[in-house]
Each structure stands twice: as structure tokens, then as C-alpha cells.
Design a protein around this motif. Sequence first.
Motif, PDB file in Angstrom:
ATOM      1  N   PHE A 110       0.857  -1.183   0.000  1.00  0.00           N
ATOM      2  CA  PHE A 110       0.000   0.000   0.000  1.00  0.00           C
ATOM      3  C   PHE A 110       0.892   1.232   0.000  1.00  0.00           C
ATOM      4  CE2 PHE A 110      -3.011   3.078   1.696  1.00  0.00           C
ATOM      5  CZ  PHE A 110      -4.191   2.708   1.064  1.00  0.00           C
ATOM      6  N   ASP A 111       0.544   2.250  -0.776  1.00  0.00           N
ATOM      7  CA  ASP A 111       1.320   3.485  -0.844  1.00  0.00           C
ATOM      8  C   ASP A 111       0.822   4.455   0.225  1.00  0.00           C
ATOM      9  OD1 ASP A 111       2.580   5.880  -1.415  1.00  0.00           O
ATOM     10  OD2 ASP A 111       2.179   5.797  -3.561  1.00  0.00           O
ATOM     11  N   PHE A 112       1.593   4.596   1.302  1.00  0.00           N
ATOM     12  CA  PHE A 112       1.187   5.465   2.406  1.00  0.00           C
ATOM     13  C   PHE A 112       1.356   6.954   2.084  1.00  0.00           C
ATOM     14  CE2 PHE A 112       2.119   1.449   4.595  1.00  0.00           C
ATOM     15  CZ  PHE A 112       0.875   1.238   5.161  1.00  0.00           C
ATOM     16  N   THR A 113       2.110   7.270   1.054  1.00  0.00           N
ATOM     17  CA  THR A 113       2.264   8.669   0.653  1.00  0.00           C
ATOM     18  C   THR A 113       0.973   9.200   0.047  1.00  0.00           C
ATOM     19  OG1 THR A 113       4.595   8.237   0.192  1.00  0.00           O
ATOM     20  CG2 THR A 113       3.671  10.270  -0.690  1.00  0.00           C
ATOM     21  N   THR A 114       0.383   8.412  -0.851  1.00  0.00           N
ATOM     22  CA  THR A 114      -0.849   8.836  -1.510  1.00  0.00           C
ATOM     23  C   THR A 114      -2.094   8.239  -0.854  1.00  0.00           C
ATOM     24  OG1 THR A 114      -0.802   6.978  -3.066  1.00  0.00           O
ATOM     25  CG2 THR A 114       0.318   9.029  -3.741  1.00  0.00           C
ATOM     26  N   MET A 115      -1.889   7.293   0.089  1.00  0.00           N
ATOM     27  CA  MET A 115      -2.967   6.559   0.753  1.00  0.00           C
ATOM     28  C   MET A 115      -3.861   5.868  -0.276  1.00  0.00           C
ATOM     29  SD  MET A 115      -2.165   6.774   3.832  1.00  0.00           S
ATOM     30  CE  MET A 115      -3.513   6.141   4.793  1.00  0.00           C
ATOM     31  N   GLN A 116      -3.209   5.233  -1.257  1.00  0.00           N
ATOM     32  CA  GLN A 116      -3.895   4.514  -2.321  1.00  0.00           C
ATOM     33  C   GLN A 116      -3.220   3.160  -2.544  1.00  0.00           C
ATOM     34  OE1 GLN A 116      -6.594   5.565  -4.256  1.00  0.00           O
ATOM     35  NE2 GLN A 116      -6.723   7.294  -2.851  1.00  0.00           N
ATOM     36  N   PRO A 117      -3.975   2.170  -2.981  1.00  0.00           N
ATOM     37  CA  PRO A 117      -3.350   0.906  -3.378  1.00  0.00           C
ATOM     38  C   PRO A 117      -2.449   1.130  -4.590  1.00  0.00           C
ATOM     39  CG  PRO A 117      -5.746   0.694  -3.273  1.00  0.00           C
ATOM     40  CD  PRO A 117      -5.414   2.134  -3.104  1.00  0.00           C
ATOM     41  N   VAL A 118      -1.496   0.249  -4.784  1.00  0.00           N
ATOM     42  CA  VAL A 118      -0.621   0.308  -5.955  1.00  0.00           C
ATOM     43  C   VAL A 118      -0.991  -0.839  -6.884  1.00  0.00           C
ATOM     44  CG1 VAL A 118       1.257   1.462  -4.740  1.00  0.00           C
ATOM     45  CG2 VAL A 118       1.156  -1.022  -4.748  1.00  0.00           C
ATOM     46  N   ALA A 119      -0.365  -0.882  -8.048  1.00  0.00           N
ATOM     47  CA  ALA A 119      -0.701  -1.906  -9.043  1.00  0.00           C
ATOM     48  C   ALA A 119      -0.509  -3.323  -8.490  1.00  0.00           C
ATOM     49  CB  ALA A 119       0.150  -1.718 -10.289  1.00  0.00           C
ATOM     50  N   GLU A 120       0.448  -3.518  -7.586  1.00  0.00           N
ATOM     51  CA  GLU A 120       0.745  -4.844  -7.038  1.00  0.00           C
ATOM     52  C   GLU A 120      -0.078  -5.187  -5.790  1.00  0.00           C
ATOM     53  OE1 GLU A 120       3.267  -2.406  -7.228  1.00  0.00           O
ATOM     54  OE2 GLU A 120       3.768  -2.945  -9.272  1.00  0.00           O
ATOM     55  N   THR A 121      -0.938  -4.288  -5.359  1.00  0.00           N
ATOM     56  CA  THR A 121      -1.697  -4.507  -4.127  1.00  0.00           C
ATOM     57  C   THR A 121      -2.593  -5.734  -4.243  1.00  0.00           C
ATOM     58  OG1 THR A 121      -1.704  -2.166  -3.542  1.00  0.00           O
ATOM     59  CG2 THR A 121      -3.400  -3.534  -2.531  1.00  0.00           C
ATOM     60  N   GLN A 122      -2.508  -6.561  -3.224  1.00  0.00           N
ATOM     61  CA  GLN A 122      -3.369  -7.736  -3.146  1.00  0.00           C
ATOM     62  C   GLN A 122      -4.277  -7.594  -1.957  1.00  0.00           C
ATOM     63  OE1 GLN A 122      -1.036 -11.292  -3.193  1.00  0.00           O
ATOM     64  NE2 GLN A 122      -0.075 -10.785  -5.140  1.00  0.00           N
ATOM     65  N   ARG A 123      -5.430  -8.242  -2.040  1.00  0.00           N
ATOM     66  CA  ARG A 123      -6.406  -8.198  -0.959  1.00  0.00           C
ATOM     67  C   ARG A 123      -6.564  -9.604  -0.403  1.00  0.00           C
ATOM     68  NH1 ARG A 123     -12.801  -6.778  -1.600  1.00  0.00           N
ATOM     69  NH2 ARG A 123     -13.300  -8.809  -0.796  1.00  0.00           N
ATOM     70  N   ARG A 124      -6.484  -9.707   0.931  1.00  0.00           N
ATOM     71  CA  ARG A 124      -6.594 -11.011   1.575  1.00  0.00           C
ATOM     72  C   ARG A 124      -7.506 -10.887   2.777  1.00  0.00           C
ATOM     73  NH1 ARG A 124      -3.386 -13.870   5.732  1.00  0.00           N
ATOM     74  NH2 ARG A 124      -2.238 -11.954   6.000  1.00  0.00           N
ATOM     75  N   GLN A 125      -8.469 -11.789   2.896  1.00  0.00           N
ATOM     76  CA  GLN A 125      -9.385 -11.737   4.044  1.00  0.00           C
ATOM     77  C   GLN A 125      -8.671 -12.242   5.285  1.00  0.00           C
ATOM     78  OE1 GLN A 125     -13.174 -13.634   3.557  1.00  0.00           O
ATOM     79  NE2 GLN A 125     -13.935 -12.817   5.482  1.00  0.00           N
ATOM     80  N   LEU A 126      -8.850 -11.528   6.393  1.00  0.00           N
ATOM     81  CA  LEU A 126      -8.273 -11.939   7.674  1.00  0.00           C
ATOM     82  C   LEU A 126      -9.269 -12.860   8.364  1.00  0.00           C
ATOM     83  CD1 LEU A 126      -6.810  -8.552   8.916  1.00  0.00           C
ATOM     84  CD2 LEU A 126      -5.632 -10.407   7.735  1.00  0.00           C
ATOM     85  N   ARG A 127      -8.763 -13.940   8.896  1.00  0.00           N
ATOM     86  CA  ARG A 127      -9.611 -14.914   9.595  1.00  0.00           C
ATOM     87  C   ARG A 127      -8.975 -15.319  10.889  1.00  0.00           C
ATOM     88  NH1 ARG A 127     -12.989 -17.964   5.493  1.00  0.00           N
ATOM     89  NH2 ARG A 127     -12.603 -16.796   3.639  1.00  0.00           N
TER      90      ARG A 127
END
Length: 85
Positions: free
Chosen positions: A68-85
Motif C-alpha cells: 500500500f502506498d502510504f504517501t498517496t494513501m492509495q493501493p498500488v498496481a501490485e496490491t493484493q487483498r486477503r481476508q483476515l480470519r
Amino acid sequence: MKRFASHYLFVPDMGFLKQYVVELEEGRVVRYFPLTEEIESVEWMPGVIVLSTEKAEKYFSAFLLFPFDFTTMQPVAETQRRQLR
């Protein structure tokens, strides 16, 4: 019960909250609170934890976005989403 903490927590209608803990039971968010001290059994997750009510559920689910890009507070092209369990 599982606990996860990250750099930021994104809560709908509230925005980004810095250094929060999310507590889960059976994959559902039970509560979230600021990480003000070391707490036993908290797993640190790099990136952003996002609370979501997908499929019109009344309970929040938690997802990790990383990297995650904390400078722009936006996901980047490589950002993956994973559900926490």
C-alpha cells in the motif's frame, strides 16, 4: 479470538485510523480499538486493514491490502487483498 494490527485501519464512514487493532471471532469483526501499548496475541500486518460489509451482511469482515502506498494513501498496481480470519 484473533487480533490483528496494522499501520492503518480503514473504516467506512470514518476513514483511515492510525495503528488500530481489529479483533475477530469466526471471521467477523467483534471490535476495533487503538493500539496504545503492546498487547498479547496481536499479529502485526503490514499495510492497511479494511473493514467491509460485503454481500449486505450486517457484520464487518476484515481484509488486508498490501502493499500500500502510504504517501498517496492509495493501493498500488501490485496490491493484493486477503481476508483476515
